[in-house]
Design a protein around this motif. Structure first.
Motif, PDB file in Angstrom:
ATOM      1  N   SER A 240      -1.155  14.053   2.741  1.00  0.00           N
ATOM      2  CA  SER A 240      -2.208  13.723   1.635  1.00  0.00           C
ATOM      3  C   SER A 240      -2.046  12.390   1.290  1.00  0.00           C
ATOM      4  O   SER A 240      -3.203  11.859   0.948  1.00  0.00           O
ATOM      5  CB  SER A 240      -1.714  14.754   0.335  1.00  0.00           C
ATOM      6  OG  SER A 240      -0.364  14.044   0.271  1.00  0.00           O
ATOM      7  N   GLN A 243      -4.443  10.520   3.750  1.00  0.00           N
ATOM      8  CA  GLN A 243      -5.814  10.909   3.290  1.00  0.00           C
ATOM      9  C   GLN A 243      -6.328   9.954   2.202  1.00  0.00           C
ATOM     10  O   GLN A 243      -7.220   9.597   2.193  1.00  0.00           O
ATOM     11  CB  GLN A 243      -6.010  12.496   3.229  1.00  0.00           C
ATOM     12  CG  GLN A 243      -5.868  13.083   4.343  1.00  0.00           C
ATOM     13  CD  GLN A 243      -5.796  14.688   4.249  1.00  0.00           C
ATOM     14  OE1 GLN A 243      -5.590  15.182   3.067  1.00  0.00           O
ATOM     15  NE2 GLN A 243      -5.941  15.509   5.074  1.00  0.00           N
ATOM     16  N   ALA A 244      -5.382   9.897   1.260  1.00  0.00           N
ATOM     17  CA  ALA A 244      -5.681   9.009   0.071  1.00  0.00           C
ATOM     18  C   ALA A 244      -5.901   7.755   0.388  1.00  0.00           C
ATOM     19  O   ALA A 244      -6.838   6.885  -0.076  1.00  0.00           O
ATOM     20  CB  ALA A 244      -4.610   9.082  -0.909  1.00  0.00           C
ATOM     21  N   SER A 247      -9.301   7.145   2.329  1.00  0.00           N
ATOM     22  CA  SER A 247     -10.556   7.433   1.611  1.00  0.00           C
ATOM     23  C   SER A 247     -10.787   6.580   0.177  1.00  0.00           C
ATOM     24  O   SER A 247     -11.647   6.495  -0.455  1.00  0.00           O
ATOM     25  CB  SER A 247     -10.392   8.947   0.793  1.00  0.00           C
ATOM     26  OG  SER A 247      -9.338   8.982   0.320  1.00  0.00           O
ATOM     27  N   GLY A 248      -9.666   5.580   0.213  1.00  0.00           N
ATOM     28  CA  GLY A 248      -9.639   4.595  -1.088  1.00  0.00           C
ATOM     29  C   GLY A 248      -8.865   5.123  -2.425  1.00  0.00           C
ATOM     30  O   GLY A 248      -9.317   4.573  -3.303  1.00  0.00           O
ATOM     31  N   ASN A 249      -8.435   6.053  -2.087  1.00  0.00           N
ATOM     32  CA  ASN A 249      -8.047   6.923  -3.534  1.00  0.00           C
ATOM     33  C   ASN A 249      -6.534   6.821  -3.570  1.00  0.00           C
ATOM     34  O   ASN A 249      -5.816   7.695  -4.446  1.00  0.00           O
ATOM     35  CB  ASN A 249      -8.379   8.324  -3.458  1.00  0.00           C
ATOM     36  CG  ASN A 249      -9.755   8.510  -3.550  1.00  0.00           C
ATOM     37  OD1 ASN A 249     -10.862   7.985  -4.291  1.00  0.00           O
ATOM     38  ND2 ASN A 249     -10.518   9.430  -2.655  1.00  0.00           N
ATOM     39  N   ASP A 251      -4.525   4.887  -5.228  1.00  0.00           N
ATOM     40  CA  ASP A 251      -3.988   4.739  -6.580  1.00  0.00           C
ATOM     41  C   ASP A 251      -3.753   5.969  -7.504  1.00  0.00           C
ATOM     42  O   ASP A 251      -2.779   6.165  -8.380  1.00  0.00           O
ATOM     43  CB  ASP A 251      -5.172   3.759  -7.467  1.00  0.00           C
ATOM     44  CG  ASP A 251      -4.958   2.295  -6.873  1.00  0.00           C
ATOM     45  OD1 ASP A 251      -4.142   2.095  -6.425  1.00  0.00           O
ATOM     46  OD2 ASP A 251      -5.775   1.776  -7.397  1.00  0.00           O
ATOM     47  N   ASP A 252      -4.502   7.051  -7.064  1.00  0.00           N
ATOM     48  CA  ASP A 252      -4.549   8.431  -7.582  1.00  0.00           C
ATOM     49  C   ASP A 252      -3.397   9.448  -7.182  1.00  0.00           C
ATOM     50  O   ASP A 252      -3.113  10.516  -7.844  1.00  0.00           O
ATOM     51  CB  ASP A 252      -5.617   9.005  -7.810  1.00  0.00           C
ATOM     52  CG  ASP A 252      -6.834   8.423  -8.561  1.00  0.00           C
ATOM     53  OD1 ASP A 252      -6.201   7.746  -9.459  1.00  0.00           O
ATOM     54  OD2 ASP A 252      -8.151   8.234  -8.109  1.00  0.00           O
ATOM     55  N   TRP A 253      -2.766   8.841  -5.995  1.00  0.00           N
ATOM     56  CA  TRP A 253      -1.923   9.793  -5.267  1.00  0.00           C
ATOM     57  C   TRP A 253      -0.501   9.906  -5.832  1.00  0.00           C
ATOM     58  O   TRP A 253       0.150   8.776  -6.406  1.00  0.00           O
ATOM     59  CB  TRP A 253      -1.858   9.408  -3.802  1.00  0.00           C
ATOM     60  CG  TRP A 253      -0.947  10.351  -2.928  1.00  0.00           C
ATOM     61  CD1 TRP A 253      -1.098  11.325  -2.370  1.00  0.00           C
ATOM     62  CD2 TRP A 253       0.678  10.057  -2.984  1.00  0.00           C
ATOM     63  NE1 TRP A 253       0.001  11.819  -1.616  1.00  0.00           N
ATOM     64  CE2 TRP A 253       1.159  11.159  -2.063  1.00  0.00           C
ATOM     65  CE3 TRP A 253       1.524   9.260  -3.659  1.00  0.00           C
ATOM     66  CZ2 TRP A 253       2.362  11.355  -1.749  1.00  0.00           C
ATOM     67  CZ3 TRP A 253       2.851   9.229  -2.677  1.00  0.00           C
ATOM     68  CH2 TRP A 253       3.108  10.278  -2.149  1.00  0.00           C
TER      69      TRP A 253
END
Length: 264
Positions: A240, A243-244, A247-249, A251-253
């Motif tokens: 996960s 994948q974060a 995808s550029g995400n 900071d929210d992981w």
């Protein structure tokens, strides 16, 4: 009266005490989205590493330094580990690598208005290339770099190369793809829209935690960390996180919590 005074002391001796977690010192660099000095939690990889060590009873403090200084401090025993590093042959002279955390993908960034293509490292000899002190770009590139075959502009900060690229003073900058685009968004008002990357990978390699070689205490920490990391991998955390990052995400992981059965 005496009994009332002795009772609290007796209870203090009899009741179990919870030991304070041992603090580990880990050196790193400001390398968003993997590691981010501007965040109180240190960024995505710092969150992962802290969670892994916490399950073994450790807390982690992160110290941000230039990459080559981290290496020196590890060799001198001032740090328990450094991260995130690729496990290059030269680093095995002084360090021992953990199991992979995530996969890094190094690409060559260039200006959109300058046509660029390449197949082999030999194709790069005519270009001016911005590199960062203490950074590894993969076996083929590092070998050419050490041989003095490449025209390089060496700097201590990664953002310097992007600024030189923007000004046209260099032609190429090798950088991790996720880091490069995060840096461009931070450096330029337009997000560095005039800069792109070539789709061919210069290097594709796992990023790891690096412990000191020939140190029994470090070897034990490495063993505990790898065992904990396997638990997190089994819970799907490493997949996960990758994948974060892609995808550029990142900071929210957040890492997952252990199950009740695992805690008992």
């Amino acid at each position: 009266m005496l009994a009332s005074l002795l009772l609290p002391a007796l209870l203090a001796v009899m009741l179990p005490t919870q030991a304070e977690p041992k603090t580990l010192r880990i050196g790193t660099g400001d390398w968003a989205p993997y590691v981010d000095q501007g965040r109180s939690d240190g960024g995505a990889l710092a969150r992962l590493i802290s969670a892994v060590f916490a399950e073994s009873g450790y807390r982690v403090e992160y110290f941000f330094h230039p990459w080559d200084r981290n290496v020196l401090m590890l060799q001198q025993g001032q740090l328990h580990a450094i991260m995130p590093y690729s496990c290059s042959p030269s680093r095995l002279n002084y360090g021992v690598c953990s199991d992979p955390l995530v996969r890094g993908e190094v690409v060559l960034f260039h200006r959109r208005d300058k046509a660029f293509d390449w197949q082999h490292v030999e194709d790069l000899l005519r270009y001016r290339i911005g590199t960062t002190l203490g950074y590894s770009y993969g076996p083929a590139f590092d070998e050419a770099l050490q041989a003095g075959s490449l025209q390089v502009e060496l700097s201590g900060k990664e953002e310097t190369s992007f600024r030189l690229l923007e000004l046209g003073r260099i032609d190429l900058h090798p950088q991790d793809r996720a880091v490069g685009y995060a840096m461009l968004r931070r450096l330029f008002p337009d997000g560095g829209s005039h800069i792109t990357h070539h789709p061919r990978f210069l290097n594709k390699e796992p990023l790891r935690l690096l412990f000191r070689k020939d140190d029994p205490a470090a070897a034990e920490l490495l063993h505990q960390f790898n065992a904990g990391l396997r638990r997190f991998a089994g819970r799907g955390d490493l997949q996960s996180l990758q994948q974060a990052l892609n995808s550029g995400n990142a900071d929210d992981w957040l890492p997952s919590a252990p199950s009740q059965a695992a805690r008992e």
